[in-house]
Design an enzyme around this catalytic site. Structure first.
Site, PDB file in Angstrom:
ATOM      1  N   ASP A  75      27.497  53.340  42.365  1.00 25.72           N
ATOM      2  CA  ASP A  75      26.597  53.122  43.498  1.00 25.72           C
ATOM      3  C   ASP A  75      26.857  51.802  44.210  1.00 25.72           C
ATOM      4  OD1 ASP A  75      25.732  51.386  41.645  1.00 25.72           O
ATOM      5  OD2 ASP A  75      23.732  52.230  41.406  1.00 25.72           O
TER       6      ASP A  75
ATOM      7  N   ARG B 220      18.346  49.464  44.076  1.00 23.36           N
ATOM      8  CA  ARG B 220      19.035  50.430  44.946  1.00 23.36           C
ATOM      9  C   ARG B 220      18.136  50.936  46.048  1.00 23.36           C
ATOM     10  NH1 ARG B 220      21.940  54.749  41.445  1.00 23.36           N
ATOM     11  NH2 ARG B 220      21.413  55.770  43.393  1.00 23.36           N
TER      12      ARG B 220
ATOM     13  N   TYR C 109      21.537  48.877  33.422  1.00 22.31           N
ATOM     14  CA  TYR C 109      22.637  48.967  32.454  1.00 22.31           C
ATOM     15  C   TYR C 109      22.143  48.294  31.191  1.00 22.31           C
ATOM     16  CZ  TYR C 109      25.992  50.310  36.048  1.00 22.31           C
ATOM     17  OH  TYR C 109      26.671  50.971  37.032  1.00 22.31           O
TER      18      TYR C 109
ATOM     19  N   PRO D  55      31.495  49.995  33.768  1.00 16.73           N
ATOM     20  CA  PRO D  55      31.043  50.130  35.153  1.00 16.73           C
ATOM     21  C   PRO D  55      30.105  49.029  35.646  1.00 16.73           C
ATOM     22  CG  PRO D  55      29.974  51.772  33.747  1.00 16.73           C
ATOM     23  CD  PRO D  55      30.802  50.923  32.861  1.00 16.73           C
TER      24      PRO D  55
HETATM   25  P1  FAD Z   1      36.275  60.558  39.750  1.00 19.02           P
HETATM   26  O1  FAD Z   1      35.108  60.086  40.515  1.00 19.02           O
HETATM   27  O2  FAD Z   1      36.186  60.718  38.315  1.00 19.02           O
HETATM   28  O3  FAD Z   1      36.780  61.872  40.445  1.00 19.02           O
HETATM   29  C1  FAD Z   1      37.700  62.719  39.856  1.00 19.02           C
HETATM   30  C2  FAD Z   1      37.515  64.099  40.449  1.00 19.02           C
HETATM   31  O4  FAD Z   1      38.572  64.895  40.010  1.00 19.02           O
HETATM   32  C3  FAD Z   1      36.228  64.774  40.002  1.00 19.02           C
HETATM   33  O5  FAD Z   1      35.546  65.283  41.111  1.00 19.02           O
HETATM   34  C4  FAD Z   1      36.707  65.856  39.056  1.00 19.02           C
HETATM   35  O6  FAD Z   1      35.901  67.016  39.121  1.00 19.02           O
HETATM   36  C5  FAD Z   1      38.082  66.141  39.582  1.00 19.02           C
HETATM   37  N1  FAD Z   1      39.004  66.626  38.558  1.00 19.02           N
HETATM   38  C6  FAD Z   1      39.199  66.143  37.322  1.00 19.02           C
HETATM   39  N2  FAD Z   1      40.151  66.822  36.710  1.00 19.02           N
HETATM   40  C7  FAD Z   1      40.582  67.753  37.567  1.00 19.02           C
HETATM   41  C8  FAD Z   1      41.546  68.757  37.494  1.00 19.02           C
HETATM   42  N3  FAD Z   1      42.281  68.931  36.412  1.00 19.02           N
HETATM   43  N4  FAD Z   1      41.702  69.549  38.570  1.00 19.02           N
HETATM   44  C9  FAD Z   1      40.975  69.402  39.685  1.00 19.02           C
HETATM   45  N5  FAD Z   1      40.038  68.449  39.807  1.00 19.02           N
HETATM   46  C10 FAD Z   1      39.849  67.642  38.753  1.00 19.02           C
HETATM   47  N6  FAD Z   1      31.250  53.082  38.693  1.00 19.02           N
HETATM   48  C11 FAD Z   1      30.563  52.075  39.191  1.00 19.02           C
HETATM   49  O7  FAD Z   1      31.094  51.329  40.012  1.00 19.02           O
HETATM   50  N7  FAD Z   1      29.275  51.881  38.805  1.00 19.02           N
HETATM   51  C12 FAD Z   1      28.675  52.715  37.920  1.00 19.02           C
HETATM   52  O8  FAD Z   1      27.534  52.544  37.582  1.00 19.02           O
HETATM   53  C13 FAD Z   1      29.362  53.792  37.387  1.00 19.02           C
HETATM   54  N8  FAD Z   1      28.817  54.655  36.521  1.00 19.02           N
HETATM   55  C14 FAD Z   1      29.540  55.698  36.059  1.00 19.02           C
HETATM   56  C15 FAD Z   1      29.004  56.596  35.188  1.00 19.02           C
HETATM   57  C16 FAD Z   1      29.735  57.676  34.732  1.00 19.02           C
HETATM   58  C17 FAD Z   1      29.150  58.634  33.775  1.00 19.02           C
HETATM   59  C18 FAD Z   1      31.039  57.865  35.181  1.00 19.02           C
HETATM   60  C19 FAD Z   1      31.847  59.047  34.728  1.00 19.02           C
HETATM   61  C20 FAD Z   1      31.589  56.951  36.026  1.00 19.02           C
HETATM   62  C21 FAD Z   1      30.843  55.871  36.481  1.00 19.02           C
HETATM   63  N9  FAD Z   1      31.382  54.946  37.329  1.00 19.02           N
HETATM   64  C22 FAD Z   1      30.677  53.926  37.815  1.00 19.02           C
HETATM   65  C23 FAD Z   1      32.751  55.009  37.682  1.00 19.02           C
HETATM   66  C24 FAD Z   1      32.976  55.663  38.984  1.00 19.02           C
HETATM   67  O9  FAD Z   1      32.218  56.832  39.125  1.00 19.02           O
HETATM   68  C25 FAD Z   1      34.433  55.947  39.005  1.00 19.02           C
HETATM   69  O10 FAD Z   1      35.144  54.754  38.770  1.00 19.02           O
HETATM   70  C26 FAD Z   1      34.868  56.520  40.307  1.00 19.02           C
HETATM   71  O11 FAD Z   1      34.156  57.685  40.592  1.00 19.02           O
HETATM   72  C27 FAD Z   1      36.343  56.790  40.217  1.00 19.02           C
HETATM   73  O12 FAD Z   1      36.743  57.561  41.262  1.00 19.02           O
HETATM   74  P2  FAD Z   1      37.933  58.573  41.105  1.00 19.02           P
HETATM   75  O13 FAD Z   1      37.994  59.269  42.402  1.00 19.02           O
HETATM   76  O14 FAD Z   1      39.120  57.860  40.616  1.00 19.02           O
HETATM   77  O15 FAD Z   1      37.543  59.549  39.931  1.00 19.02           O
END
Ligand code: FAD
Length: 711
Positions: free
Chosen positions: A50, A296, A304, A380
């Site tokens: 967020d 927020r 956290y 995070p």
């Molecule tokens: P993601 O957001 O993980 O996106 C990956 C996408 O790929 C997902 O939509 C998934 O469905 C898709 N995917 C995965 N595997 C496949 C596949 N094989 N084929 C097709 N699609 C696939 N960050 C913060 O800054 N603050 C926070 O408080 C925070 N809390 C978090 C809590 C949780 C539970 C999680 C999981 C993450 C949190 N994060 C937080 C981290 C933040 O959400 C991530 O760092 C950020 O979303 C990363 O972006 P991304 O696009 O790299 O990956």
């Protein structure tokens, strides 16, 4: 299956989280044929990241929707540090600004990831004319790179087989057993994600599929990246035994610095009371662990919460069945004691184990790239996950777009790994230090060697903030950044093409001193300037939108001084010569005539009233075209505005008002070079080193034609 339908795309993006949609936003801008798939059937609706740091807000602004995020987000202005006093009772010990003052016009804000994704999707729809849509419920099954074709820019060397999932398969399952939606299914506390089971299942089924041949693939598929595993790359690093819970609630609390005569030494003036629950707070309790408060939008607060009582077992993992919202909230209550906290509404909760890891490789053959959580994982709390993931693809998107359209040389793609892997390593180092200091018990006194010194914590926190706001990134030398040093040493890619101009440290320092406030390798800061023609004030960064163009910014100085005018004219004559890079770019969309691939922007320092656009500036700085008339949006002045004060851009950028200087800015707003008006040959060399340019000798005729007004 040879009967599967097949198609060709420029770019296939796997995963539609923050990294994937940022990549798609660039592709929409750059007009590439792109597909973006995600195995989930819906976008994120609650929870997860967020925090938007200053740099991310600047990026969203450059894409055209920063205002939407800025308007809806909660602005986090102040951080309060709370520590135990000599009686072990928590007290506010310090206040610091959340974003270091003066670094950016935008400050750290919080807004739910789902909203941010919404803005992206709207933007992608607009710029792609609705041709790029996230295809949900689609899973990649295999990926192959034809190494014989990776050097051929017209080939489609990457083959990915896709499988379409059923509704049920694509729905994320809640594992926590509570009614409130939780993020446990994606938490690293689970060894085997539901996606792993899914992949196994789909192998057994003969569902509908498709074969996609792509020029490039970007794996943005999160921490358990299938793309990364398929390429055989790894994340290096370790998990710690620190386990934290996260809750999004609307709290009721008396948490504040307040009068309590029974507590020795507490302030007694009620007017000093302050509801700290609406400030970002870092609370270290004496013995119950630590808590971070993140205020927020809509009165929601994210907590956290360190779970000191939950420990990993012999396998290194925590017992997930123990983790419930009640357990997490009880831990929070203990940390915040003697204050009371409760809630009715909980929007989302999760738990995670801190682990810091970086990918060994960020690309394969510069054809398949990995970005976001797929190549770095960390805790995070510092709000870096979404920011750095988006920033990865902000770095990659324009490079891929320019290479795919034949505008830039393919070698620039090597800088993605050299630039971003270093940032990822810095991130891990920062997070390691920060998580350790934040999860450690506060020292009781100077003799307490095991405890964490609160002074050290504050220092790390303030320093860390510089990193956390995303503005300390400083890219090393390559054919995209002209600075001295060994390209390999500064990044990770020793085969990055070195700068087109080699220079000594001393020469570099001399040139950098021409614009001390515009450091080469870092992002171009923003100050207010006025449009020469209509007097409208502009934050200069607004004139550096994410449209894939490089920019040369001519600080023209005092154009009424005869000697300076001659310097400006000499520079412009070279710029406008048929052999100049400006007349030899290829592949641009032609929308802005001569400035379609590299735009020239001018900021002068003479008085606006004494200056005339058409009289005082050579035409190459504001070209005329029959279809669009004179370009009134390219020449600016550092002067006092009618309504919004004086930006003092020259002073803030550290540029001499008489003599000015020249700056090259990349499409991602990073500064590529600073030099004198006499250094046109360096500007020329820079673009010869990274763009595809028409061969001058054979192209004289067409180049000359292009400079005649009206063509
Ligand atoms: P993601 O957001 O993980 O996106 C990956 C996408 O790929 C997902 O939509 C998934 O469905 C898709 N995917 C995965 N595997 C496949 C596949 N094989 N084929 C097709 N699609 C696939 N960050 C913060 O800054 N603050 C926070 O408080 C925070 N809390 C978090 C809590 C949780 C539970 C999680 C999981 C993450 C949190 N994060 C937080 C981290 C933040 O959400 C991530 O760092 C950020 O979303 C990363 O972006 P991304 O696009 O790299 O990956």
């Amino acid at each position: 299956d040879n009967n599967q339908p097949a198609s060709n795309v420029d770019v296939l993006i796997i995963g539609a989280g923050p990294a994937g949609i940022m990549a798609a936003a660039w592709m929409a801008r750059m007009g590439l044929k792109t597909r973006i798939i995600d195995k989930r059937n819906t976008k994120v609706f609650c929870g997860q990241a967020d925090g938007l740091n200053a740099r991310s807000l600047e990026m969203l602004d450059s894409l055209g929707f920063g205002d939407r995020a800025w308007k809806e987000a909660n602005h986090m202005i102040e951080i309060c540090l709370w520590n135990p006093d000599e009686n072990g009772i928590i007290r506010r010990s310090d206040r610091v600004p959340d974003t270091p003052v003066g670094l950016s016009r935008l400050q750290q804000s919080t807004l739910h990831q789902g909203r941010i994704e919404r803005f992206f999707l709207d933007n992608i729809k607009k710029y792609s004319n609705d041709t790029i849509k996230v295809e949900r419920g689609v899973l990649p099954e295999s990926l192959e790179i034809d190494q014989g074709k990776v050097e051929d820019q017209n080939a489609y060397p990457v083959t990915v087989k896709l499988r379409f999932l059923t509704e049920e398969e694509a729905a994320p399952k809640q594992l926590g057993g509570s009614k409130v939606s939780d993020g446990l299914f994606r938490s690293n506390l689970f060894q085997e994600a539901d996606e792993d089971a899914l992949i196994k299942q789909t192998y057994d089924r003969a569902g509908a599929g498709e074969t996609v041949h792509a020029k490039y693939v970007i794996g943005c598929d999160g921490a358990r990246s299938w793309t990364r595993t398929t390429l055989g790359f790894e994340l290096e690093g370790e998990a710690t035994d620190m386990i934290w819970g996260v809750m999004d609630i609307i709290p009721f609390t008396d948490f504040r610095e307040y009068t309590n005569p029974e507590l020795k030494g507490w302030k007694t003036d009620m007017r000093l009371c302050q509801a700290d629950i609406r400030c970002r707070c870092a609370i270290h309790s004496a013995t119950h662990g630590s808590l971070m408060i993140i205020p927020r939008e809509n009165n929601i607060v994210r907590l956290y919460i360190q779970l000191v009582e939950v420990k990993p077992d012999a396998s290194g993992r925590a017992d997930r069945s123990k983790i419930t919202p009640e357990l997490i909230f009880n831990a929070a209550k203990k940390i915040i004691d003697p204050y009371k906290i409760d809630y009715e509404v909980c929007d989302w909760w999760t738990a995670y184990q801190i682990g810091q890891r970086v990918g060994t490789n960020f690309d394969a053959h510069q054809r398949v790239f990995l970005a976001g959580d797929a190549v770095h994982t960390h805790s995070p709390k510092a709000g870096q996950g979404m920011n750095i993931s988006m920033q990865d693809c902000y770095n990659l998107g324009w490079k891929l777009g320019l290479v795919c359209r034949g505008i830039a040389q393919p070698s620039i793609l090597k800088t993605y790994q050299s630039e971003r892997r270093r940032v990822a390593r810095d991130l891990i180092e920062f997070d390691n230090r920060f998580a350790r200091l934040f999860s450690g018990r506060p020292a009781k006194d100077i003799m307490d060697a095991e405890g964490v010194s609160m002074d050290e914590f504050k220092e790390a926190f303030v320093q860390g903030n510089m990193f956390a706001c995303g503005l300390s990134v400083d890219y090393g030398p390559s054919n995209l950044v002209l600075k001295p040093g060994d390209a390999g040493e500064h990044g990770d890619g020793s085969d990055v093409v070195p700068p087109a101009v080699s220079m000594s440290e001393a020469d570099f320092d001399r040139k950098q001193a021409l614009a001390a406030g515009i450091p080469v390798g870092m992002r171009f800061n923003s100050f207010q300037v006025l449009n020469q023609s209509d007097a409208r004030p502009w934050q200069f960064q607004k004139r550096l939108p994410a449209d894939g163009r490089f920019r040369v910014v001519l600080f023209a100085g005092d154009v009424h001084h005869a000697q300076q005018k001659a310097r400006v004219e000499a520079f412009c004559a070279k710029l406008n010569a048929p052999s100049s890079f400006l007349h030899r770019t290829v592949g641009g969309d032609g929308r802005d005539g001569l400035h379609s691939v590299v735009e020239i922007l001018t900021i002068h320092s003479a008085k606006r009233w004494d200056t005339e656009l058409l009289r005082d500036f050579p035409e190459v700085l504001h070209p005329f075209r029959k279809a669009t008339g004179w370009s009134y949006d390219k020449v600016y002045v550092d002067d006092v505005s009618y309504h919004e004060g004086f930006g003092e851009a020259y002073k803030n950028y550290g540029v001499n008002k008489e003599r000015g200087c020249v700056v090259i800015v990349r499409p991602d707003q990073y500064v590529a070079w600073v030099g004198d008006l006499e250094d046109f040959d360096k500007v020329q060399a820079y673009f010869e080193g990274c763009l595809m340019l028409k061969d001058y000798a054979n192209e004289v005729e067409s180049s000359v034609a292009a400079i005649v007004p009206g063509t």
